[in-house]
Design an enzyme around this catalytic site. Structure first.
Site, PDB file in Angstrom:
ATOM      1  N   ASP A 289       0.879  -1.171   0.000  1.00 33.65           N
ATOM      2  CA  ASP A 289       0.000   0.000   0.000  1.00 33.65           C
ATOM      3  C   ASP A 289       0.916   1.221   0.000  1.00 33.65           C
ATOM      4  O   ASP A 289       1.666   1.436   0.959  1.00 33.65           O
ATOM      5  CB  ASP A 289      -0.871  -0.045   1.261  1.00 33.65           C
TER       6      ASP A 289
ATOM      7  N   ASP B 145      -5.617   7.409  -5.392  1.00 29.70           N
ATOM      8  CA  ASP B 145      -5.861   8.822  -5.061  1.00 29.70           C
ATOM      9  C   ASP B 145      -6.707   8.921  -3.783  1.00 29.70           C
ATOM     10  O   ASP B 145      -6.354   9.653  -2.836  1.00 29.70           O
ATOM     11  CB  ASP B 145      -6.580   9.466  -6.259  1.00 29.70           C
TER      12      ASP B 145
HETATM   13  N1  AR6 Z   1      -1.233   1.579  -3.119  1.00 33.76           N
HETATM   14  C1  AR6 Z   1      -0.669   1.228  -4.290  1.00 33.76           C
HETATM   15  N2  AR6 Z   1      -1.382   1.024  -5.426  1.00 33.76           N
HETATM   16  C2  AR6 Z   1      -2.722   1.179  -5.347  1.00 33.76           C
HETATM   17  C3  AR6 Z   1      -3.385   1.559  -4.155  1.00 33.76           C
HETATM   18  C4  AR6 Z   1      -2.583   1.758  -2.994  1.00 33.76           C
HETATM   19  N3  AR6 Z   1      -3.111   2.116  -1.823  1.00 33.76           N
HETATM   20  N4  AR6 Z   1      -4.723   1.635  -4.422  1.00 33.76           N
HETATM   21  C5  AR6 Z   1      -4.895   1.317  -5.713  1.00 33.76           C
HETATM   22  N5  AR6 Z   1      -3.695   1.028  -6.283  1.00 33.76           N
HETATM   23  P1  AR6 Z   1      -6.051   3.899  -9.955  1.00 33.76           P
HETATM   24  P2  AR6 Z   1      -5.651   5.406 -12.467  1.00 33.76           P
HETATM   25  C6  AR6 Z   1      -3.377   0.619  -7.663  1.00 33.76           C
HETATM   26  O1  AR6 Z   1      -7.430   3.539 -10.362  1.00 33.76           O
HETATM   27  O2  AR6 Z   1      -5.927   4.183 -13.272  1.00 33.76           O
HETATM   28  C7  AR6 Z   1      -8.898   8.052  -9.276  1.00 33.76           C
HETATM   29  O3  AR6 Z   1     -10.294   8.191  -9.082  1.00 33.76           O
HETATM   30  C8  AR6 Z   1      -4.491   0.064  -8.510  1.00 33.76           C
HETATM   31  O4  AR6 Z   1      -4.750  -1.315  -8.178  1.00 33.76           O
HETATM   32  O5  AR6 Z   1      -5.835   4.338  -8.555  1.00 33.76           O
HETATM   33  O6  AR6 Z   1      -4.484   6.267 -12.843  1.00 33.76           O
HETATM   34  C9  AR6 Z   1      -8.246   9.364  -9.669  1.00 33.76           C
HETATM   35  O7  AR6 Z   1      -8.839  10.460  -8.995  1.00 33.76           O
HETATM   36  C10 AR6 Z   1      -3.898   0.212  -9.898  1.00 33.76           C
HETATM   37  O8  AR6 Z   1      -2.999  -0.863 -10.192  1.00 33.76           O
HETATM   38  O9  AR6 Z   1      -5.453   5.096 -10.894  1.00 33.76           O
HETATM   39  C11 AR6 Z   1      -8.489   9.396 -11.136  1.00 33.76           C
HETATM   40  O10 AR6 Z   1      -9.794   9.872 -11.422  1.00 33.76           O
HETATM   41  C12 AR6 Z   1      -3.083   1.507  -9.788  1.00 33.76           C
HETATM   42  O11 AR6 Z   1      -2.956   1.771  -8.387  1.00 33.76           O
HETATM   43  C13 AR6 Z   1      -8.382   7.956 -11.552  1.00 33.76           C
HETATM   44  O12 AR6 Z   1      -8.692   7.201 -10.376  1.00 33.76           O
HETATM   45  C14 AR6 Z   1      -3.725   2.712 -10.445  1.00 33.76           C
HETATM   46  O13 AR6 Z   1      -5.131   2.638 -10.283  1.00 33.76           O
HETATM   47  C15 AR6 Z   1      -6.980   7.591 -11.977  1.00 33.76           C
HETATM   48  O14 AR6 Z   1      -6.971   6.283 -12.491  1.00 33.76           O
END
Ligand code: AR6
Length: 187
Positions: free
Chosen positions: A9, A33
């Site tokens: 995380d 985020d």
């Molecule tokens: N630690 C590490 N990785 C994580 C965590 C965490 N705590 N939580 C999720 N991931 P995403 P995007 C992973 O959807 O595709 C938001 O609403 C997740 O499993 O977080 O760039 C923003 O405000 C995935 O592999 O980001 C934007 O609107 C990776 O992080 C939108 O999502 C990225 O998933 C951005 O979408």
């Protein structure tokens, strides 16, 4: 520059700066985020508001990055970047590469020596994890010489499948699992 990847995380990562896969509003959202804003507390949103008002009135463009403090997180800075959204037809890998490159440049500017990245755009924004891993690793390696202030980059991944893609992209032997961090999530 040392590059590693592990499950974890990112909010718990003990590094100088963690990178947030934000959206243009910088006002929080789901995925990583949301997790970062929850863990950092309201001070982070306040800082994001100030950044918007001072510099990015129309929002942070895709591929750009900006640093704030990190509220209650163990990190010192959060670097917010906006990945390309496949669901909106943003399919140019250069936009994704720009997120990694600009984040490293901003990290160096603030004085961060260690930086943790999530798999930007590999969640809600719909990119294939293998493509994100390829772009992330090649871009960070290519930028290493230009951003010598950053000595360590960790890719902190949230699932075995994404981890496997980063391990493949980094090549054998470069993964360090949960070094000094909390137990990795299992799915
Ligand atoms: N630690 C590490 N990785 C994580 C965590 C965490 N705590 N939580 C999720 N991931 P995403 P995007 C992973 O959807 O595709 C938001 O609403 C997740 O499993 O977080 O760039 C923003 O405000 C995935 O592999 O980001 C934007 O609107 C990776 O992080 C939108 O999502 C990225 O998933 C951005 O979408």
């Amino acid at each position: 520059m040392e590059l590693t990847c592990h499950l974890g995380d990112i909010t718990a990562e003990r590094v100088d700066a963690i990178v947030n896969a934000a959206n243009s509003t910088l006002m929080g959202g789901g995925g990583v985020d949301g997790a970062i804003h929850r863990a950092a507390g309201p001070a982070l949103l306040e800082e994001c508001r100030r950044v918007r008002a001072a510099r990015w009135h129309d929002g942070l463009p895709v591929g750009e990055a900006v640093a704030t403090g990190a509220g209650e997180l163990p990190a010192r800075w959060v670097i917010h970047t906006v990945g390309p959204n496949r669901h909106r037809g943003q399919t140019d890998p250069e936009l994704l590469a720009s997120c990694f490159r600009r984040s490293l440049q901003v990290a160096e500017q603030v004085g961060a020596r260690s930086v943790a990245f999530p798999a930007i755009s590999a969640g809600i924004y719909g990119w294939d994890a293998g493509q994100v891993a390829d772009v992330a690793v090649s871009t960070v390696r290519a930028a290493a010489e230009a951003v010598q202030g950053v000595e360590e980059v960790r890719f902190v991944l949230f699932g075995e499948e994404v981890l496997a893609q980063f391990e493949r992209a980094l090549g054998e032997g470069s993964s360090v699992r949960a070094r000094g961090g909390p137990a990795p999530p299992r799915r």
